[in-house]
Design a protein around this motif. Sequence first.
Motif, PDB file in Angstrom:
ATOM      1  N   LEU A  85     -30.856 -35.137 -18.034  1.00 22.83           N
ATOM      2  CA  LEU A  85     -31.723 -35.507 -16.917  1.00 22.83           C
ATOM      3  C   LEU A  85     -32.906 -34.545 -16.794  1.00 22.83           C
ATOM      4  CD1 LEU A  85     -29.063 -36.551 -14.252  1.00 22.83           C
ATOM      5  CD2 LEU A  85     -30.567 -38.057 -15.579  1.00 22.83           C
ATOM      6  N   MET A  86     -32.651 -33.267 -17.029  1.00 24.65           N
ATOM      7  CA  MET A  86     -33.752 -32.287 -16.987  1.00 24.65           C
ATOM      8  C   MET A  86     -34.734 -32.548 -18.127  1.00 24.65           C
ATOM      9  SD  MET A  86     -33.450 -30.541 -14.305  1.00 24.65           S
ATOM     10  CE  MET A  86     -34.626 -29.248 -14.576  1.00 24.65           C
ATOM     11  N   GLN A  87     -34.222 -32.922 -19.289  1.00 31.47           N
ATOM     12  CA  GLN A  87     -35.103 -33.244 -20.410  1.00 31.47           C
ATOM     13  C   GLN A  87     -35.968 -34.454 -20.070  1.00 31.47           C
ATOM     14  OE1 GLN A  87     -32.599 -33.287 -24.053  1.00 31.47           O
ATOM     15  NE2 GLN A  87     -34.539 -32.847 -25.034  1.00 31.47           N
ATOM     16  N   LEU A  88     -35.355 -35.473 -19.498  1.00 35.14           N
ATOM     17  CA  LEU A  88     -36.094 -36.678 -19.135  1.00 35.14           C
ATOM     18  C   LEU A  88     -37.136 -36.360 -18.069  1.00 35.14           C
ATOM     19  CD1 LEU A  88     -33.186 -39.278 -19.029  1.00 35.14           C
ATOM     20  CD2 LEU A  88     -35.053 -39.175 -20.698  1.00 35.14           C
ATOM     21  N   ARG A  89     -36.753 -35.545 -17.100  1.00 32.15           N
ATOM     22  CA  ARG A  89     -37.698 -35.181 -16.046  1.00 32.15           C
ATOM     23  C   ARG A  89     -38.877 -34.396 -16.618  1.00 32.15           C
ATOM     24  NH1 ARG A  89     -35.820 -32.113 -10.677  1.00 32.15           N
ATOM     25  NH2 ARG A  89     -35.322 -34.212  -9.989  1.00 32.15           N
ATOM     26  N   SER A  90     -38.606 -33.448 -17.502  1.00 34.35           N
ATOM     27  CA  SER A  90     -39.703 -32.642 -18.049  1.00 34.35           C
ATOM     28  C   SER A  90     -40.587 -33.468 -18.983  1.00 34.35           C
ATOM     29  CB  SER A  90     -39.170 -31.411 -18.775  1.00 34.35           C
ATOM     30  OG  SER A  90     -38.492 -31.779 -19.950  1.00 34.35           O
ATOM     31  N   SER A  91     -40.019 -34.483 -19.646  1.00 35.39           N
ATOM     32  CA  SER A  91     -40.855 -35.305 -20.532  1.00 35.39           C
ATOM     33  C   SER A  91     -41.766 -36.218 -19.736  1.00 35.39           C
ATOM     34  CB  SER A  91     -39.992 -36.124 -21.497  1.00 35.39           C
ATOM     35  OG  SER A  91     -39.268 -37.111 -20.799  1.00 35.39           O
ATOM     36  N   LYS A  92     -41.416 -36.527 -18.467  1.00 30.26           N
ATOM     37  CA  LYS A  92     -42.299 -37.336 -17.623  1.00 30.26           C
ATOM     38  C   LYS A  92     -43.557 -36.566 -17.262  1.00 30.26           C
ATOM     39  CE  LYS A  92     -38.951 -40.295 -15.337  1.00 30.26           C
ATOM     40  NZ  LYS A  92     -38.267 -40.596 -14.078  1.00 30.26           N
ATOM     41  N   LYS A  93     -43.461 -35.244 -17.224  1.00 25.63           N
ATOM     42  CA  LYS A  93     -44.604 -34.413 -16.862  1.00 25.63           C
ATOM     43  C   LYS A  93     -45.622 -34.334 -17.999  1.00 25.63           C
ATOM     44  CE  LYS A  93     -41.837 -31.492 -13.903  1.00 25.63           C
ATOM     45  NZ  LYS A  93     -41.241 -30.187 -13.751  1.00 25.63           N
ATOM     46  N   MET A  94     -45.138 -34.562 -19.219  1.00 22.88           N
ATOM     47  CA  MET A  94     -46.026 -34.473 -20.371  1.00 22.88           C
ATOM     48  C   MET A  94     -46.748 -35.804 -20.560  1.00 22.88           C
ATOM     49  SD  MET A  94     -43.535 -32.444 -22.977  1.00 22.88           S
ATOM     50  CE  MET A  94     -44.745 -32.368 -24.258  1.00 22.88           C
ATOM     51  N   TYR A 144     -42.191 -36.624  -5.964  1.00 19.60           N
ATOM     52  CA  TYR A 144     -43.095 -36.859  -7.087  1.00 19.60           C
ATOM     53  C   TYR A 144     -44.063 -35.703  -7.340  1.00 19.60           C
ATOM     54  CZ  TYR A 144     -41.430 -41.627  -7.352  1.00 19.60           C
ATOM     55  OH  TYR A 144     -40.638 -42.729  -7.524  1.00 19.60           O
ATOM     56  N   LEU A 145     -44.553 -35.081  -6.297  1.00 20.93           N
ATOM     57  CA  LEU A 145     -45.565 -34.047  -6.508  1.00 20.93           C
ATOM     58  C   LEU A 145     -44.952 -32.663  -6.681  1.00 20.93           C
ATOM     59  CD1 LEU A 145     -48.232 -35.322  -3.951  1.00 20.93           C
ATOM     60  CD2 LEU A 145     -48.061 -35.809  -6.398  1.00 20.93           C
ATOM     61  N   GLU A 146     -43.825 -32.425  -6.012  1.00 18.40           N
ATOM     62  CA  GLU A 146     -43.174 -31.121  -6.142  1.00 18.40           C
ATOM     63  C   GLU A 146     -41.939 -31.179  -7.035  1.00 18.40           C
ATOM     64  OE1 GLU A 146     -42.633 -29.151  -2.362  1.00 18.40           O
ATOM     65  OE2 GLU A 146     -44.511 -30.010  -1.599  1.00 18.40           O
ATOM     66  N   ASN A 147     -41.652 -32.377  -7.606  1.00 21.66           N
ATOM     67  CA  ASN A 147     -40.548 -32.575  -8.554  1.00 21.66           C
ATOM     68  C   ASN A 147     -39.201 -32.085  -8.025  1.00 21.66           C
ATOM     69  OD1 ASN A 147     -42.088 -33.777 -10.660  1.00 21.66           O
ATOM     70  ND2 ASN A 147     -42.958 -31.755 -11.044  1.00 21.66           N
ATOM     71  N   LYS A 148     -38.936 -32.331  -6.756  1.00 22.84           N
ATOM     72  CA  LYS A 148     -37.646 -31.953  -6.186  1.00 22.84           C
ATOM     73  C   LYS A 148     -36.690 -33.135  -6.315  1.00 22.84           C
ATOM     74  CE  LYS A 148     -39.345 -28.536  -2.939  1.00 22.84           C
ATOM     75  NZ  LYS A 148     -38.931 -27.342  -3.563  1.00 22.84           N
ATOM     76  N   CYS A 149     -35.416 -32.835  -6.514  1.00 24.46           N
ATOM     77  CA  CYS A 149     -34.406 -33.895  -6.585  1.00 24.46           C
ATOM     78  C   CYS A 149     -33.970 -34.249  -5.165  1.00 24.46           C
ATOM     79  CB  CYS A 149     -33.223 -33.461  -7.442  1.00 24.46           C
ATOM     80  SG  CYS A 149     -32.215 -32.175  -6.692  1.00 24.46           S
ATOM     81  N   TYR A 150     -33.230 -35.352  -5.042  1.00 27.68           N
ATOM     82  CA  TYR A 150     -32.786 -35.808  -3.720  1.00 27.68           C
ATOM     83  C   TYR A 150     -32.036 -34.697  -2.980  1.00 27.68           C
ATOM     84  CZ  TYR A 150     -33.835 -40.746  -4.819  1.00 27.68           C
ATOM     85  OH  TYR A 150     -34.452 -41.934  -5.113  1.00 27.68           O
ATOM     86  N   ASN A 151     -31.143 -34.007  -3.675  1.00 30.72           N
ATOM     87  CA  ASN A 151     -30.343 -32.964  -3.023  1.00 30.72           C
ATOM     88  C   ASN A 151     -31.211 -31.832  -2.488  1.00 30.72           C
ATOM     89  OD1 ASN A 151     -27.991 -34.372  -3.505  1.00 30.72           O
ATOM     90  ND2 ASN A 151     -27.540 -33.303  -5.397  1.00 30.72           N
ATOM     91  N   GLU A 152     -32.250 -31.456  -3.223  1.00 31.64           N
ATOM     92  CA  GLU A 152     -33.153 -30.409  -2.755  1.00 31.64           C
ATOM     93  C   GLU A 152     -33.928 -30.870  -1.514  1.00 31.64           C
ATOM     94  OE1 GLU A 152     -34.285 -28.061  -6.878  1.00 31.64           O
ATOM     95  OE2 GLU A 152     -35.220 -30.013  -6.512  1.00 31.64           O
ATOM     96  N   ILE A 153     -34.307 -32.147  -1.516  1.00 25.85           N
ATOM     97  CA  ILE A 153     -35.031 -32.692  -0.359  1.00 25.85           C
ATOM     98  C   ILE A 153     -34.112 -32.731   0.858  1.00 25.85           C
ATOM     99  CG2 ILE A 153     -36.247 -34.718   0.548  1.00 25.85           C
ATOM    100  CD1 ILE A 153     -37.108 -35.317  -2.372  1.00 25.85           C
ATOM    101  N   VAL A 154     -32.850 -33.122   0.648  1.00 27.59           N
ATOM    102  CA  VAL A 154     -31.869 -33.133   1.738  1.00 27.59           C
ATOM    103  C   VAL A 154     -31.749 -31.730   2.335  1.00 27.59           C
ATOM    104  CG1 VAL A 154     -29.389 -33.320   2.221  1.00 27.59           C
ATOM    105  CG2 VAL A 154     -30.548 -35.118   0.943  1.00 27.59           C
ATOM    106  N   GLU A 155     -31.626 -30.722   1.450  1.00 30.45           N
ATOM    107  CA  GLU A 155     -31.521 -29.333   1.902  1.00 30.45           C
ATOM    108  C   GLU A 155     -32.742 -28.910   2.699  1.00 30.45           C
ATOM    109  OE1 GLU A 155     -30.826 -25.973  -0.817  1.00 30.45           O
ATOM    110  OE2 GLU A 155     -29.119 -27.153  -1.528  1.00 30.45           O
ATOM    111  N   GLN A 156     -33.924 -29.250   2.191  1.00 31.89           N
ATOM    112  CA  GLN A 156     -35.174 -28.811   2.798  1.00 31.89           C
ATOM    113  C   GLN A 156     -35.450 -29.513   4.123  1.00 31.89           C
ATOM    114  OE1 GLN A 156     -38.433 -28.560   0.055  1.00 31.89           O
ATOM    115  NE2 GLN A 156     -39.957 -28.570   1.667  1.00 31.89           N
TER     116      GLN A 156
END
Length: 183
Positions: A85-94, A144-156
């Motif tokens: 999942l991290m690989q897929l996420r980082s490839s979206k940025k490229m 989308y802009l800060e690339n946070k996952c759902y769990n990080e958004i829940v925490e924040q």
Amino acid sequence: MEKAPQTDEELLLAFKESNSQDVLAKLYLRYTDLVYGTCLKYLKDAEASKDAVMNIYQELLQKLPNHEVENFKGWLYVLTKNHCLMQLRSSKKMITVEFNPAVMQSEDFMHLDSVLDREQDFKKLEGCMEKLPEEQKQGIQLFYLENKCYNEIVEQTGMEWNKVRSLIQNGRRNLKICMDKND
């Protein structure tokens, strides 16, 4: 007399005590098919999956000494899934751009039109973002802009996971509707 095969737990303990790569390799080899299959499921590319199998082994060397693992197979599956999942996420940025020598050799500046179109699209997007309800805008920005996952958004934000998911989905849909109207 033939020695009985060691359990995952015995091999884990032996690795923690000795930090021996041979012990870890013996344990990891039991599950390389699982790791490869999981990578193939997520990455959908055989070569990328083979690379991931090797990278995950390196990740194991770093992470395993610092983790208490009761069920190695389950823990390895989660580690593998997260790696993919991290690989897929980082490839979206490229951004991949097709090289077109005709454009590079051309004296006309047609490619500038696409840059201007893209700039206009960003301005439309900014305008549409401003029209979103505040919670949807926050969810879209964080995801989308800060690339946070759902769990990080829940925490924040302190919101429930399902609410975060709903806000992001609705925000994305509302942005698309707004962008389509402005075309």
